[in-house]
Design a protein around this motif. Structure first.
Motif, PDB file in Angstrom:
ATOM      1  N   SER A 195      29.740   7.377  76.596  1.00 35.63           N
ATOM      2  CA  SER A 195      28.950   7.847  75.455  1.00 35.63           C
ATOM      3  C   SER A 195      29.820   8.787  74.634  1.00 35.63           C
ATOM      4  O   SER A 195      30.841   9.285  75.122  1.00 35.63           O
ATOM      5  CB  SER A 195      27.706   8.601  75.956  1.00 35.63           C
ATOM      6  N   ALA A 196      29.403   9.048  73.397  1.00 35.57           N
ATOM      7  CA  ALA A 196      30.105  10.062  72.592  1.00 35.57           C
ATOM      8  C   ALA A 196      29.688  11.439  73.075  1.00 35.57           C
ATOM      9  O   ALA A 196      30.479  12.381  73.111  1.00 35.57           O
ATOM     10  CB  ALA A 196      29.746   9.871  71.121  1.00 35.57           C
ATOM     11  N   ALA A 197      28.426  11.541  73.505  1.00 33.75           N
ATOM     12  CA  ALA A 197      27.870  12.840  73.894  1.00 33.75           C
ATOM     13  C   ALA A 197      28.637  13.477  75.043  1.00 33.75           C
ATOM     14  O   ALA A 197      28.703  14.701  75.157  1.00 33.75           O
ATOM     15  CB  ALA A 197      26.404  12.663  74.278  1.00 33.75           C
ATOM     16  N   GLU A 198      29.257  12.663  75.894  1.00 32.70           N
ATOM     17  CA  GLU A 198      29.940  13.231  77.072  1.00 32.70           C
ATOM     18  C   GLU A 198      31.089  14.155  76.660  1.00 32.70           C
ATOM     19  O   GLU A 198      31.518  15.006  77.418  1.00 32.70           O
ATOM     20  CB  GLU A 198      30.445  12.135  78.013  1.00 32.70           C
ATOM     21  N   GLU A 199      31.557  13.994  75.425  1.00 32.79           N
ATOM     22  CA  GLU A 199      32.646  14.849  74.952  1.00 32.79           C
ATOM     23  C   GLU A 199      32.231  16.322  74.952  1.00 32.79           C
ATOM     24  O   GLU A 199      33.050  17.211  75.133  1.00 32.79           O
ATOM     25  CB  GLU A 199      33.052  14.389  73.542  1.00 32.79           C
ATOM     26  N   PHE A 200      30.933  16.584  74.762  1.00 37.62           N
ATOM     27  CA  PHE A 200      30.456  17.978  74.763  1.00 37.62           C
ATOM     28  C   PHE A 200      30.648  18.645  76.127  1.00 37.62           C
ATOM     29  O   PHE A 200      30.653  19.853  76.233  1.00 37.62           O
ATOM     30  CB  PHE A 200      28.973  18.046  74.363  1.00 37.62           C
ATOM     31  N   VAL A 201      30.768  17.847  77.204  1.00 38.42           N
ATOM     32  CA  VAL A 201      30.966  18.455  78.526  1.00 38.42           C
ATOM     33  C   VAL A 201      32.385  18.227  79.052  1.00 38.42           C
ATOM     34  O   VAL A 201      32.664  18.488  80.214  1.00 38.42           O
ATOM     35  CB  VAL A 201      29.898  17.948  79.542  1.00 38.42           C
ATOM     36  N   THR A 202      33.251  17.734  78.167  1.00 40.98           N
ATOM     37  CA  THR A 202      34.634  17.507  78.641  1.00 40.98           C
ATOM     38  C   THR A 202      35.671  18.171  77.735  1.00 40.98           C
ATOM     39  O   THR A 202      36.858  17.863  77.823  1.00 40.98           O
ATOM     40  CB  THR A 202      34.947  15.993  78.754  1.00 40.98           C
ATOM     41  N   MET A 203      35.243  19.058  76.857  1.00 40.05           N
ATOM     42  CA  MET A 203      36.213  19.729  75.981  1.00 40.05           C
ATOM     43  C   MET A 203      36.830  20.883  76.766  1.00 40.05           C
ATOM     44  O   MET A 203      36.222  21.934  76.908  1.00 40.05           O
ATOM     45  CB  MET A 203      35.516  20.251  74.723  1.00 40.05           C
ATOM     46  N   ARG A 204      38.034  20.672  77.283  1.00 36.31           N
ATOM     47  CA  ARG A 204      38.621  21.646  78.208  1.00 36.31           C
ATOM     48  C   ARG A 204      39.565  22.650  77.525  1.00 36.31           C
ATOM     49  O   ARG A 204      39.644  23.808  77.922  1.00 36.31           O
ATOM     50  CB  ARG A 204      39.413  20.918  79.304  1.00 36.31           C
ATOM     51  N   SER A 205      40.346  22.176  76.515  1.00 37.32           N
ATOM     52  CA  SER A 205      41.341  23.118  75.964  1.00 37.32           C
ATOM     53  C   SER A 205      40.834  23.810  74.709  1.00 37.32           C
ATOM     54  O   SER A 205      40.215  23.188  73.833  1.00 37.32           O
ATOM     55  CB  SER A 205      42.663  22.411  75.646  1.00 37.32           C
ATOM     56  N   VAL A 206      41.157  25.095  74.650  1.00 32.94           N
ATOM     57  CA  VAL A 206      40.734  25.913  73.504  1.00 32.94           C
ATOM     58  C   VAL A 206      41.545  25.483  72.281  1.00 32.94           C
ATOM     59  O   VAL A 206      42.765  25.367  72.339  1.00 32.94           O
ATOM     60  CB  VAL A 206      41.017  27.407  73.798  1.00 32.94           C
ATOM     61  N   THR A 207      40.830  25.223  71.178  1.00 30.05           N
ATOM     62  CA  THR A 207      41.539  24.855  69.949  1.00 30.05           C
ATOM     63  C   THR A 207      42.047  26.114  69.243  1.00 30.05           C
ATOM     64  O   THR A 207      43.154  26.150  68.729  1.00 30.05           O
ATOM     65  CB  THR A 207      40.591  24.078  69.001  1.00 30.05           C
ATOM     66  N   ARG A 208      41.210  27.153  69.197  1.00 31.12           N
ATOM     67  CA  ARG A 208      41.671  28.438  68.658  1.00 31.12           C
ATOM     68  C   ARG A 208      40.873  29.582  69.266  1.00 31.12           C
ATOM     69  O   ARG A 208      39.717  29.404  69.675  1.00 31.12           O
ATOM     70  CB  ARG A 208      41.618  28.489  67.132  1.00 31.12           C
ATOM     71  N   ARG A 209      41.557  30.726  69.317  1.00 31.35           N
ATOM     72  CA  ARG A 209      40.911  31.938  69.816  1.00 31.35           C
ATOM     73  C   ARG A 209      40.925  32.919  68.657  1.00 31.35           C
ATOM     74  O   ARG A 209      41.948  33.132  68.011  1.00 31.35           O
ATOM     75  CB  ARG A 209      41.720  32.486  70.993  1.00 31.35           C
ATOM     76  N   ILE A 210      39.772  33.517  68.364  1.00 33.91           N
ATOM     77  CA  ILE A 210      39.684  34.382  67.182  1.00 33.91           C
ATOM     78  C   ILE A 210      39.234  35.777  67.604  1.00 33.91           C
ATOM     79  O   ILE A 210      38.193  35.951  68.238  1.00 33.91           O
ATOM     80  CB  ILE A 210      38.692  33.794  66.152  1.00 33.91           C
ATOM     81  N   ALA A 211      40.038  36.760  67.247  1.00 37.95           N
ATOM     82  CA  ALA A 211      39.676  38.138  67.570  1.00 37.95           C
ATOM     83  C   ALA A 211      39.401  38.898  66.285  1.00 37.95           C
ATOM     84  O   ALA A 211      40.180  38.793  65.330  1.00 37.95           O
ATOM     85  CB  ALA A 211      40.815  38.804  68.312  1.00 37.95           C
ATOM     86  N   PHE A 212      38.332  39.598  66.228  1.00 40.58           N
ATOM     87  CA  PHE A 212      37.950  40.419  65.066  1.00 40.58           C
ATOM     88  C   PHE A 212      38.083  39.645  63.755  1.00 40.58           C
ATOM     89  O   PHE A 212      38.616  40.143  62.780  1.00 40.58           O
ATOM     90  CB  PHE A 212      38.780  41.715  65.024  1.00 40.58           C
ATOM     91  N   GLY A 213      37.680  38.398  63.792  1.00 36.10           N
ATOM     92  CA  GLY A 213      37.677  37.614  62.551  1.00 36.10           C
ATOM     93  C   GLY A 213      39.021  37.042  62.165  1.00 36.10           C
ATOM     94  O   GLY A 213      39.148  36.389  61.140  1.00 36.10           O
ATOM     95  N   LYS A 214      40.057  37.271  62.969  1.00 33.09           N
ATOM     96  CA  LYS A 214      41.378  36.747  62.567  1.00 33.09           C
ATOM     97  C   LYS A 214      41.842  35.688  63.570  1.00 33.09           C
ATOM     98  O   LYS A 214      41.806  35.930  64.770  1.00 33.09           O
ATOM     99  CB  LYS A 214      42.402  37.881  62.539  1.00 33.09           C
ATOM    100  N   PRO A 215      42.331  34.539  63.097  1.00 39.91           N
ATOM    101  CA  PRO A 215      42.813  33.536  64.041  1.00 39.91           C
ATOM    102  C   PRO A 215      44.018  34.067  64.814  1.00 39.91           C
ATOM    103  O   PRO A 215      44.951  34.586  64.225  1.00 39.91           O
ATOM    104  CB  PRO A 215      43.227  32.362  63.155  1.00 39.91           C
ATOM    105  N   LYS A 216      43.984  33.985  66.173  1.00 39.24           N
ATOM    106  CA  LYS A 216      45.128  34.408  66.992  1.00 39.24           C
ATOM    107  C   LYS A 216      46.092  33.238  67.133  1.00 39.24           C
ATOM    108  O   LYS A 216      47.262  33.373  66.970  1.00 39.24           O
ATOM    109  CB  LYS A 216      44.620  34.809  68.383  1.00 39.24           C
ATOM    110  N   THR A 217      45.467  32.116  67.470  1.00 40.48           N
ATOM    111  CA  THR A 217      46.298  30.909  67.579  1.00 40.48           C
ATOM    112  C   THR A 217      45.577  29.813  66.812  1.00 40.48           C
ATOM    113  O   THR A 217      44.377  29.901  66.576  1.00 40.48           O
ATOM    114  CB  THR A 217      46.410  30.445  69.050  1.00 40.48           C
ATOM    115  N   ASN A 218      46.260  28.848  66.389  1.00 38.70           N
ATOM    116  CA  ASN A 218      45.608  27.706  65.745  1.00 38.70           C
ATOM    117  C   ASN A 218      46.251  26.445  66.305  1.00 38.70           C
ATOM    118  O   ASN A 218      47.049  25.800  65.655  1.00 38.70           O
ATOM    119  CB  ASN A 218      45.785  27.810  64.223  1.00 38.70           C
ATOM    120  N   LEU A 219      45.892  26.182  67.552  1.00 35.57           N
ATOM    121  CA  LEU A 219      46.599  25.114  68.282  1.00 35.57           C
ATOM    122  C   LEU A 219      46.250  23.744  67.739  1.00 35.57           C
ATOM    123  O   LEU A 219      45.155  23.525  67.284  1.00 35.57           O
ATOM    124  CB  LEU A 219      46.221  25.201  69.769  1.00 35.57           C
TER     125      LEU A 219
END
Ligand SMILES: Cc1cc2nc3c(=O)[nH]c(=O)nc-3n(C[C@H](O)[C@H](O)[C@H](O)COP(=O)(O)OP(=O)(O)OC[C@H]3O[C@@H](n4cnc5c(N)ncnc54)[C@H](O)[C@@H]3O)c2cc1C
Ligand SMILES: NC(=O)c1ccc[n+]([C@@H]2O[C@H](COP(=O)([O-])OP(=O)(O)OC[C@H]3O[C@@H](n4cnc5c(N)ncnc54)[C@H](O)[C@@H]3O)[C@@H](O)[C@H]2O)c1
Length: 461
Positions: free
Chosen positions: A437-461
């Motif tokens: 199913s497409a829906a299964e992707e919601f329970v398999t997203m393992r890697s962080v795409t970006r981490r944002i601290a205080f409104g600023k992108p730290k990484t933009n992988l």
């Protein structure tokens, strides 16, 4: 009197049971509802089930609603187009009208089965406990009620530009004699984007004129962009001539105003009886949907809180519970999912990434996924699905989810339950998917795409 009235007018708090009984018997109804749309029908049925004597009035039926025409069931839309591209426009219109008539019949039956008395006519509040109904033949009848509920919905607003009478709104859009081959749509909200999809899907040429950065962008405080919107007049000329603020001239068969809706309060006489309205004309209510006049309440679009059918239903249900059910209950506006039925559809619940950045105290983790669902890879169809989860880095709580792709609304309804229960990302991850199913992707997203601290992108992988 066995019926128990709760949250009744404070003024009556010190009267004895006997006096209250006598007062109650003087009213024609315990509750009179103006407007038999989503909210009004729900509130009256549920109030009747709690034992209240209920009357409701609704404008004379017409498949195209207006200020003076309506029909039981209200603005019951919810586009999803199943017709093939080689459709027959007239057949589609006919089926749409049939469906509205069918739904009206169902709503009428629901009301009568619940013992609610339905009156056809335009309701107007003439006192804190009095409603006047103007019937089709012009005669007026007054009904008294212990409580009055205003549930008159909203109507399309038309920008005040010269030639505006040449344009249509969503009220008339599906009643045009012919499918418009060239269309200009003004606005960038739900209705604009849904109609753009409908007409484009049927092969028409569609220009969407919007004033923000992107269609469906949220209004940012103090910022009103004028990206692309007709500023000039509309002129009849072998079609309708529209000039955009880019100086471009378009000649089209139809111009659709999809520029928002305004609460239906103009003809209700509310201010004359002391009910406070806000500057948009919406009825001001407290958390229980009560106005400043203790016997008058309001729910749904007319209060301009969150203008969606399920929200009007929630407010109607909780009104009945509060006033007649013995359980004062406030609507909870948290984690309400919604969908735009465009092609492909999109659906969201909880906080957007922008909102999470504004509201979060710590870091935000964003997980994204873009893929072509398996059902498309076999057929060769190119239709990408996009998904996003927004997570509080410290608590691991999922703050928001969004999706654009086939079945987005169907999938998001389940995700909304998880968010309502306060699910964490770890709980999403430990949920077993349904494959393929497409829906299964919601329970398999393992890697962080970006981490944002205080409104600023730290990484933009
Ligand atoms: C084109 C369109 C598409 C939409 N699609 C969706 C969707 O897909 N999903 C979704 O959740 N929401 C959708 N909505 C929004 C949804 O229709 C409203 O939020 C919802 O109907 C609000 O319910 P309500 O009871 O407040 O008003 P309504 O359902 O509009 O009912 C108000 C009723 O009051 C009647 N009335 C008005 N004045 C009087 C009077 N003086 N006397 C008697 N009766 C009166 C009207 O005739 C009407 O029947 C859509 C709206 C539009 C315009
Ligand atoms: N799928 C659904 O759930 C659904 C579908 C349709 C409608 N609705 C409900 O009905 C409501 C009304 O829909 P809507 O699309 O009319 O309103 P909307 O508030 O969603 O969008 C109106 C848009 O028009 C723009 N606008 C306003 N004046 C303008 C102007 N003069 N020039 C250019 N752009 C202008 C606004 O910036 C906004 O983007 C929605 O808010 C929604 O609650 C829901």
């Amino acid at each position: 009197m066995s019926r128990k009235m709760l949250i009744d007018g404070e003024a009556n708090n010190n009267i004895s049971n006997n006096e209250e009984e006598v007062q109650l018997l003087q009213y024609d109804f315990d509750l009179f509802v103006i407007g038999a749309g989503s909210g009004g029908v729900r509130a009256s049925r549920f109030s009747a089930q709690f034992g209240a004597k209920v009357g409701i009035c609704e404008l004379p039926f017409h498949p195209i609603s207006s200020e003076v025409l309506g029909g039981v069931g209200g603005t019951s839309y919810g586009w999803e187009l199943n017709e093939k591209i080689d459709f027959n426009w007239k057949k589609l219109l006919h089926k749409k009208t049939e469906e509205i008539v069918r739904l009206t019949g169902i709503y009428k039956r629901l009301l009568s089965n619940a013992g609610v008395k339905l009156f056809e006519g335009e309701g107007k509040v003439v006192g804190p406990n009095e409603v006047e109904v103007t019937q089709l033949d012009g005669t007026k009848i007054c009904y008294s009620a212990k409580h009055i509920l205003v549930a008159t919905g909203s109507r399309a607003q038309r920008p005040d530009i010269p030639g505006q009478e040449l344009a249509i709104t969503s009220d008339e859009a599906l009643s045009l004699d012919e499918l418009p081959k060239r269309v200009v749509i003004l606005g960038g909200g739900y209705i604009a984007v849904e109609f753009a999809s409908i007409w484009r899907g049927m092969g028409s040429t569609v220009d969407l004129c919007f004033r923000k950065e992107l269609p469906l962008s949220c209004e940012k405080s103090g910022r009103k962009e004028s990206k692309f919107a007709p500023t000039d007049n509309l002129v009849r000329e072998d079609g309708i001539k529209v000039r955009t603020d880019h100086g471009e001239e378009l000649v089209v068969d139809a111009v659709l105003f999809a520029t928002g809706r305004i609460p239906n309060t103009k003809r209700l006489n509310l201010e004359a009886v002391g009910v406070e309205l806000d500057r948009t004309g919406a009825v001001k209510v407290d958390e229980y949907s009560r106005t400043n006049i203790p016997s008058i309440w309001a729910i749904g679009d007319v209060t301009n809180r969150m203008n969606l059918t399920p929200v009007a239903l929630m407010e109607g249900t909780l009104f009945a519970k509060t006033v007649f059910g013995g359980q004062p209950s406030k609507p909870d506006y948290g984690n309400i999912p919604c969908a735009v039925f465009c092609i492909p559809p999109l659906s969201v619940v909880g906080l957007s990434e922008e909102q999470a950045i504004e509201q979060a105290k710590g870091d935000i983790l964003v997980f994204t996924s873009g893929f072509n669902p398996m059902k498309n890879t076999i057929s060769g169809r190119q239709e990408k699905t996009l998904m996003k989860l927004v997570v509080d880095a410290e608590t691991d709580k999922v703050l928001g989810a969004s999706m654009c792709g086939p079945d987005a609304a169907e999938i998001m309804q389940g995700i909304a339950i998880a968010l309502k229960c306060g699910a964490t990302k770890a709980q999403f991850d430990s949920t077993v998917g349904i494959h393929p199913s497409a829906a299964e992707e919601f329970v398999t997203m393992r890697s962080v795409t970006r981490r944002i601290a205080f409104g600023k992108p730290k990484t933009n992988l």
